[in-house]
Design a protein around this motif. Sequence first.
Motif, PDB file in Angstrom:
ATOM      1  N   LEU A  12      27.273 -17.832  -9.374  1.00 21.35           N
ATOM      2  CA  LEU A  12      25.976 -17.432  -8.829  1.00 21.35           C
ATOM      3  C   LEU A  12      24.838 -17.843  -9.760  1.00 21.35           C
ATOM      4  N   GLU A  13      25.078 -17.788 -11.054  1.00 18.67           N
ATOM      5  CA  GLU A  13      24.067 -18.226 -12.014  1.00 18.67           C
ATOM      6  C   GLU A  13      23.730 -19.701 -11.808  1.00 18.67           C
ATOM      7  N   ARG A  14      24.746 -20.514 -11.597  1.00 20.04           N
ATOM      8  CA  ARG A  14      24.525 -21.941 -11.388  1.00 20.04           C
ATOM      9  C   ARG A  14      23.826 -22.206 -10.051  1.00 20.04           C
ATOM     10  N   LEU A  15      24.231 -21.490  -9.016  1.00 18.38           N
ATOM     11  CA  LEU A  15      23.595 -21.668  -7.717  1.00 18.38           C
ATOM     12  C   LEU A  15      22.129 -21.243  -7.759  1.00 18.38           C
ATOM     13  N   ALA A  16      21.834 -20.165  -8.471  1.00 20.13           N
ATOM     14  CA  ALA A  16      20.445 -19.734  -8.601  1.00 20.13           C
ATOM     15  C   ALA A  16      19.620 -20.762  -9.355  1.00 20.13           C
ATOM     16  N   ALA A  17      20.192 -21.358 -10.389  1.00 23.99           N
ATOM     17  CA  ALA A  17      19.476 -22.385 -11.147  1.00 23.99           C
ATOM     18  C   ALA A  17      19.232 -23.627 -10.297  1.00 23.99           C
ATOM     19  N   ALA A  18      20.227 -23.991  -9.497  1.00 22.75           N
ATOM     20  CA  ALA A  18      20.057 -25.144  -8.603  1.00 22.75           C
ATOM     21  C   ALA A  18      18.963 -24.866  -7.582  1.00 22.75           C
ATOM     22  N   GLY A  19      18.944 -23.639  -7.038  1.00 24.24           N
ATOM     23  CA  GLY A  19      17.904 -23.275  -6.095  1.00 24.24           C
ATOM     24  C   GLY A  19      16.523 -23.309  -6.720  1.00 24.24           C
ATOM     25  N   ALA A  20      16.402 -22.823  -7.953  1.00 21.91           N
ATOM     26  CA  ALA A  20      15.115 -22.840  -8.642  1.00 21.91           C
ATOM     27  C   ALA A  20      14.648 -24.264  -8.900  1.00 21.91           C
ATOM     28  N   ALA A  21      15.568 -25.157  -9.210  1.00 20.47           N
ATOM     29  CA  ALA A  21      15.203 -26.559  -9.429  1.00 20.47           C
ATOM     30  C   ALA A  21      14.726 -27.216  -8.135  1.00 20.47           C
ATOM     31  N   ALA A  22      15.379 -26.872  -7.019  1.00 19.15           N
ATOM     32  CA  ALA A  22      14.925 -27.389  -5.728  1.00 19.15           C
ATOM     33  C   ALA A  22      13.542 -26.838  -5.391  1.00 19.15           C
ATOM     34  N   ASP A  23      13.291 -25.573  -5.722  1.00 19.13           N
ATOM     35  CA  ASP A  23      11.967 -24.992  -5.502  1.00 19.13           C
ATOM     36  C   ASP A  23      10.903 -25.722  -6.317  1.00 19.13           C
ATOM     37  N   ALA A  24      11.224 -26.011  -7.577  1.00 20.52           N
ATOM     38  CA  ALA A  24      10.274 -26.738  -8.419  1.00 20.52           C
ATOM     39  C   ALA A  24       9.986 -28.120  -7.846  1.00 20.52           C
ATOM     40  N   THR A  25      11.016 -28.733  -7.290  1.00 15.02           N
ATOM     41  CA  THR A  25      10.846 -30.051  -6.654  1.00 15.02           C
ATOM     42  C   THR A  25       9.882 -29.959  -5.484  1.00 15.02           C
ATOM     43  N   TYR A  26      10.054 -28.937  -4.648  1.00 12.61           N
ATOM     44  CA  TYR A  26       9.156 -28.772  -3.504  1.00 12.61           C
ATOM     45  C   TYR A  26       7.722 -28.543  -3.974  1.00 12.61           C
ATOM     46  N   GLY A  27       7.540 -27.731  -5.003  1.00 11.18           N
ATOM     47  CA  GLY A  27       6.198 -27.494  -5.513  1.00 11.18           C
ATOM     48  C   GLY A  27       5.508 -28.767  -5.950  1.00 11.18           C
ATOM     49  N   GLU A  28       6.262 -29.684  -6.519  1.00 12.23           N
ATOM     50  CA  GLU A  28       5.680 -30.948  -6.985  1.00 12.23           C
ATOM     51  C   GLU A  28       5.439 -31.928  -5.847  1.00 12.23           C
ATOM     52  N   ILE A  29       6.333 -31.940  -4.862  1.00  9.13           N
ATOM     53  CA  ILE A  29       6.173 -32.927  -3.781  1.00  9.13           C
ATOM     54  C   ILE A  29       4.946 -32.612  -2.941  1.00  9.13           C
ATOM     55  N   LEU A  30       4.532 -31.357  -2.902  1.00  7.95           N
ATOM     56  CA  LEU A  30       3.324 -31.006  -2.156  1.00  7.95           C
ATOM     57  C   LEU A  30       2.071 -31.643  -2.754  1.00  7.95           C
ATOM     58  N   LYS A  31       2.158 -32.066  -4.004  1.00  7.74           N
ATOM     59  CA  LYS A  31       1.001 -32.635  -4.692  1.00  7.74           C
ATOM     60  C   LYS A  31       0.832 -34.132  -4.437  1.00  7.74           C
ATOM     61  N   VAL A  32       1.859 -34.780  -3.876  1.00  2.02           N
ATOM     62  CA  VAL A  32       1.789 -36.232  -3.720  1.00  2.02           C
ATOM     63  C   VAL A  32       1.159 -36.586  -2.372  1.00  2.02           C
ATOM     64  N   ARG A  33       0.704 -37.808  -2.263  1.00  2.96           N
ATOM     65  CA  ARG A  33       0.124 -38.281  -1.007  1.00  2.96           C
ATOM     66  C   ARG A  33       1.234 -38.701  -0.054  1.00  2.96           C
ATOM     67  N   PHE A  34       1.172 -38.246   1.180  1.00  2.00           N
ATOM     68  CA  PHE A  34       2.129 -38.612   2.208  1.00  2.00           C
ATOM     69  C   PHE A  34       1.577 -39.715   3.122  1.00  2.00           C
ATOM     70  N   SER A  35       0.358 -39.566   3.586  1.00  2.00           N
ATOM     71  CA  SER A  35      -0.167 -40.490   4.597  1.00  2.00           C
ATOM     72  C   SER A  35      -0.270 -41.901   4.028  1.00  2.00           C
ATOM     73  N   GLY A  36       0.121 -42.865   4.862  1.00  2.00           N
ATOM     74  CA  GLY A  36       0.068 -44.270   4.468  1.00  2.00           C
ATOM     75  C   GLY A  36       1.268 -44.720   3.659  1.00  2.00           C
ATOM     76  N   ARG A  37       2.232 -43.828   3.429  1.00  2.00           N
ATOM     77  CA  ARG A  37       3.421 -44.189   2.652  1.00  2.00           C
ATOM     78  C   ARG A  37       4.656 -44.107   3.533  1.00  2.00           C
ATOM     79  N   ARG A  38       5.696 -44.850   3.163  1.00  2.00           N
ATOM     80  CA  ARG A  38       6.937 -44.852   3.928  1.00  2.00           C
ATOM     81  C   ARG A  38       7.753 -43.590   3.629  1.00  2.00           C
ATOM     82  N   GLU A  39       8.557 -43.206   4.594  1.00  2.00           N
ATOM     83  CA  GLU A  39       9.458 -42.077   4.381  1.00  2.00           C
ATOM     84  C   GLU A  39      10.326 -42.294   3.141  1.00  2.00           C
ATOM     85  N   ARG A  40      10.818 -43.501   2.985  1.00  2.00           N
ATOM     86  CA  ARG A  40      11.725 -43.763   1.871  1.00  2.00           C
ATOM     87  C   ARG A  40      11.020 -43.605   0.522  1.00  2.00           C
ATOM     88  N   ASP A  41       9.685 -43.786   0.484  1.00  2.00           N
ATOM     89  CA  ASP A  41       8.953 -43.577  -0.761  1.00  2.00           C
ATOM     90  C   ASP A  41       8.930 -42.103  -1.139  1.00  2.00           C
TER      91      ASP A  41
END
Length: 371
Positions: free
Chosen positions: A151-180
């Motif tokens: 459970l400790e490892r799963l919680a850490a993995a979840g927190a890392a995914a949360d941090a990833t989402y927080g950062e991706i909200l800061k990037v520009r989406f429009s005009g870029r490809r999905e793969r980018d």
Amino acid sequence: MDFTPFTVDDYRARMERAALAASAAGLAGLLIAPGPDLTWLTGYRPPAETERLTLLVLAEGREPQLVVPALEAPDAAKAAGAPALALRDWTDAQDPYALTAPLLGGGRFGVSDNAWALHLLSLGERVPDAAYAPLSRALPMLRAVKDAAELERLAAAGAAADATYGEILKVRFSGRRERDIAAELDALLRRFGHEQVDFTVVGSGPNGADPHHEAGERVIERGDMVVLDFGGLLGGYGSDTSRTVHVGEPTAEEQRVHDIVREAQQAACAAVRPGVALQDVDRAARAVITEFGYGDRFIHRTGHGIGVSTHEPPYVVEGEEQELLPGMCFSIEPGVYLPGRFGVRIEDIMTVTEDGGRRLNATPRELAPVE
């Protein structure tokens, strides 16, 4: 990220528990092929591309035996659980099935779901009175209940995914490809500690109506809903989260559909507690979406288990009567998919506690605007 390593005693206990569970289920033993079952039981992760027979044989009252190609035996011997089992190596000039057959005898064996048909058919020629059952059906709860270290490892993995989402909200989406955007998700997951990235779904506009859309060349436009679903392994345990974002301001319909999915996801999470059947968690999500007229557009199960792999038993789906137990971990990810238009999915990993459930993802579930 540092975790206390699993010890040989941990792996010995897992193998003993698995052998006892097999016996209680009326099985002669277990045949464990390379994959998450083998990793969980022994700590050994052989090369994924090998065609050579590698097989862990478990049976109550007998020493665990790992049949392994000689050229991979040195790595197998370094696995944390190796001291708790006997290695039987074979060279390319030998017949590995003849070597393995005496370890079986007759009876019905539980077999890893991902075992090669070639290996089972070849063993069947040498042990004709043996029968095989998929492990996910014979022992579906083998890895379902996690201990504190898991459970400790799963919680850490979840927190890392949360941090990833927080950062991706800061990037520009429009005009870029999905793969980018997918490449940025991959890099962020690794930046926050993932050693393996299993998927980065980026479904923009009409592609969001395909739940498993592979991020491609489509250029994201203003006005697009974008489904993000990403995860992998950190410390050997999985993350998996989904959020839906919007490039610019959503329409009233887009906001309404997102609100419905959010309400459905909340209803399913609220239903999690010990003693509740998995199918009742599915029903809680599905009832909300059906009430608002989108029942036929919720086209997949509500969730799946997670552990040393990102998709494993148990499954949150109609017909699954297994009751929830403390320590079980699974996703809750209802969605609505409108072909040719857009899709919405919201996903968190839940763990069952002694008196309810706890989310392992904490990022906002509202429809987030992005540029």
